[in-house]
Motif scaffolding. Structure first.
Motif, PDB file in Angstrom:
ATOM      1  N   GLU A   2     -10.382   2.336   0.764  1.00 31.56           N
ATOM      2  CA  GLU A   2     -10.349   2.817  -0.502  1.00 31.56           C
ATOM      3  C   GLU A   2      -9.143   1.920  -1.086  1.00 31.56           C
ATOM      4  N   PHE A   3      -9.205   0.728  -1.274  1.00 24.54           N
ATOM      5  CA  PHE A   3      -8.081  -0.104  -1.714  1.00 24.54           C
ATOM      6  C   PHE A   3      -8.448  -0.873  -3.015  1.00 24.54           C
ATOM      7  N   LEU A   4      -9.828  -1.133  -3.040  1.00 22.20           N
ATOM      8  CA  LEU A   4     -10.211  -2.024  -4.140  1.00 22.20           C
ATOM      9  C   LEU A   4     -10.448  -1.489  -5.299  1.00 22.20           C
ATOM     10  N   ILE A   5     -10.376  -2.445  -6.461  1.00 23.10           N
ATOM     11  CA  ILE A   5     -10.605  -1.609  -7.923  1.00 23.10           C
ATOM     12  C   ILE A   5     -12.140  -2.058  -8.068  1.00 23.10           C
ATOM     13  N   LEU A   6     -12.981  -1.036  -7.965  1.00 22.93           N
ATOM     14  CA  LEU A   6     -14.343  -1.110  -8.207  1.00 22.93           C
ATOM     15  C   LEU A   6     -14.891  -0.629  -9.550  1.00 22.93           C
ATOM     16  N   PRO A   7     -16.014  -0.860  -9.987  1.00 21.33           N
ATOM     17  CA  PRO A   7     -16.479  -0.269 -11.098  1.00 21.33           C
ATOM     18  C   PRO A   7     -16.845   1.342 -10.687  1.00 21.33           C
ATOM     19  N   GLU A   8     -16.502   2.240 -11.839  1.00 23.72           N
ATOM     20  CA  GLU A   8     -16.573   3.597 -11.491  1.00 23.72           C
ATOM     21  C   GLU A   8     -18.131   4.112 -11.426  1.00 23.72           C
ATOM     22  N   GLY A 217     -24.765  -2.971 -15.994  1.00 26.66           N
ATOM     23  CA  GLY A 217     -23.818  -2.241 -15.187  1.00 26.66           C
ATOM     24  C   GLY A 217     -24.083  -1.642 -14.112  1.00 26.66           C
ATOM     25  N   ALA A 218     -22.930  -1.084 -13.355  1.00 29.67           N
ATOM     26  CA  ALA A 218     -23.110  -0.383 -11.893  1.00 29.67           C
ATOM     27  C   ALA A 218     -24.164   1.000 -12.097  1.00 29.67           C
ATOM     28  N   ASN A 219     -24.113   1.508 -13.404  1.00 31.57           N
ATOM     29  CA  ASN A 219     -24.853   2.864 -13.454  1.00 31.57           C
ATOM     30  C   ASN A 219     -26.014   2.784 -14.134  1.00 31.57           C
ATOM     31  N   VAL A 220     -26.827   1.654 -14.006  1.00 27.75           N
ATOM     32  CA  VAL A 220     -28.142   1.534 -14.589  1.00 27.75           C
ATOM     33  C   VAL A 220     -28.895   2.151 -13.518  1.00 27.75           C
ATOM     34  N   ASN A 221     -30.096   2.999 -13.930  1.00 28.01           N
ATOM     35  CA  ASN A 221     -31.089   3.687 -13.330  1.00 28.01           C
ATOM     36  C   ASN A 221     -32.118   2.547 -12.756  1.00 28.01           C
ATOM     37  N   LEU A 222     -32.193   2.661 -11.452  1.00 30.81           N
ATOM     38  CA  LEU A 222     -33.100   2.048 -10.765  1.00 30.81           C
ATOM     39  C   LEU A 222     -34.152   2.718  -9.912  1.00 30.81           C
ATOM     40  N   GLY A 223     -35.422   2.316  -9.868  1.00 32.00           N
ATOM     41  CA  GLY A 223     -36.317   2.937  -9.087  1.00 32.00           C
ATOM     42  C   GLY A 223     -37.191   1.918  -8.237  1.00 32.00           C
ATOM     43  N   LEU A 240     -20.257  -5.566  -4.864  1.00 35.15           N
ATOM     44  CA  LEU A 240     -19.630  -5.897  -3.350  1.00 35.15           C
ATOM     45  C   LEU A 240     -20.702  -7.089  -2.776  1.00 35.15           C
ATOM     46  N   ARG A 241     -21.496  -7.877  -3.627  1.00 33.47           N
ATOM     47  CA  ARG A 241     -22.445  -8.990  -2.921  1.00 33.47           C
ATOM     48  C   ARG A 241     -22.112 -10.004  -4.132  1.00 33.47           C
ATOM     49  N   SER A 242     -22.423 -11.052  -3.381  1.00 29.23           N
ATOM     50  CA  SER A 242     -22.090 -12.416  -4.128  1.00 29.23           C
ATOM     51  C   SER A 242     -22.655 -12.460  -5.490  1.00 29.23           C
ATOM     52  N   GLU A 243     -23.740 -12.271  -5.887  1.00 26.76           N
ATOM     53  CA  GLU A 243     -24.467 -12.058  -6.865  1.00 26.76           C
ATOM     54  C   GLU A 243     -23.848 -11.256  -8.056  1.00 26.76           C
TER      55      GLU A 243
END
Length: 255
Positions: A2-8, A217-223, A240-243
């Motif tokens: 737990e040390f990286l700054i990541l999207p919430e 963004g990180a909080n898009v709903n995906l199915g 946390l992936r190249s793309e």
């Protein structure tokens, strides 16, 4: 770690940032093994196509998902089959007995008018959380951009909790061309005129998932996420992936 700054990321009982998996016959033991480690990344489980009708130990599967606070529901194909045979009352009675609190209303294969679907939403919403799906499974059928927007908004206004944009488990229909390319003009239209937090984009492949993550963004709903891809998807959401490494820390439009 737990040390990286990541999207919430949204957590707990999410109303957006949802991951909905597709269960096309995953054995009970395998599901439990995955859920022990990864249940916190999963919100909804679709028992795909009409497979719930022939699933051995269906009650145990539903109970397992419920035990991990994952909302199970049956795929829209089963709903359409019941609609064709005038068996919707039997269907909803079965869902209640199983402890399934969510129901999908779709017209991916059977031509069910929008007005009929809206009437069914009003009928079911006192007893179920309703999900509707927009778009055809036939990749030869095209909907106008304005029709996507209008239909989604009308279904939400009728009382749907979420609306799914059709993509199939192959990513070759609905919001995708037959060769799997995202129809960006449709997505742009939807994103400007619909509450994105109420849309679940079917995104069965990593390529599709990363498009929507980078777009919204990180909080898009995906199915239509495969169970074995859940951890990878969560890593993608967090850049946390190249793309998605340089993803802007955007959030969905929640207004």
């Amino acid at each position: 770690m737990e040390f990286l700054i990541l999207p919430e990321r949204t957590k707990g009982e999410r109303t957006y940032g949802i991951t909905s998996i597709a269960d096309f016959g995953i054995p009970l033991g395998q599901i439990e093994d995955y859920l022990i480690d990864y249940h916190q990344f999963i919100d909804i489980a679709k028992i795909g196509i009409g497979s719930a009708y022939v699933t051995p130990n269906l009650q145990k599967k539903v109970d397992l998902y419920n035990r991990f606070n994952i909302k199970p529901y049956c795929g829209g194909t089963l709903f359409e089959k019941c609609y064709m045979q005038n068996k919707l009352d039997d269907y909803t009675d079965s869902l209640k007995r199983l402890g399934i609190e969510w129901i999908e209303i779709s017209n991916g294969t059977v031509d069910i008018s929008l007005q009929t679907r809206i009437s069914l939403i009003h009928k079911f919403k006192p007893n179920f959380n309703v999900i509707a799906e927009v778009g055809s499974k036939d990749n030869e059928q095209e909907m106008r951009r304005s029709d996507w927007e209008e239909e989604i908004n009308l279904l939400l206004a009728a009382g749907c909790k979420y609306v799914i944009t059709e993509g199939r488990d192959s990513g070759t229909a609905g919001i995708y061309s037959k060769n799997g390319v995202v129809k960006k003009d449709i997505i742009e239209c939807i994103s400007k005129n619909v509450d994105i937090s109420k849309i679940i984009f079917e995104a069965p492949t990593a390529k599709h998932q990363m498009f929507f993550i980078n777009q919204f963004g990180a909080n898009v709903n995906l199915g239509n996420i495969k169970l074995q891809d859940v951890l990878t998807l969560e890593a993608q959401r967090l850049g946390l992936r190249s793309e998605t490494l340089f993803m802007e820390e955007r959030t969905c439009n929640l207004s």
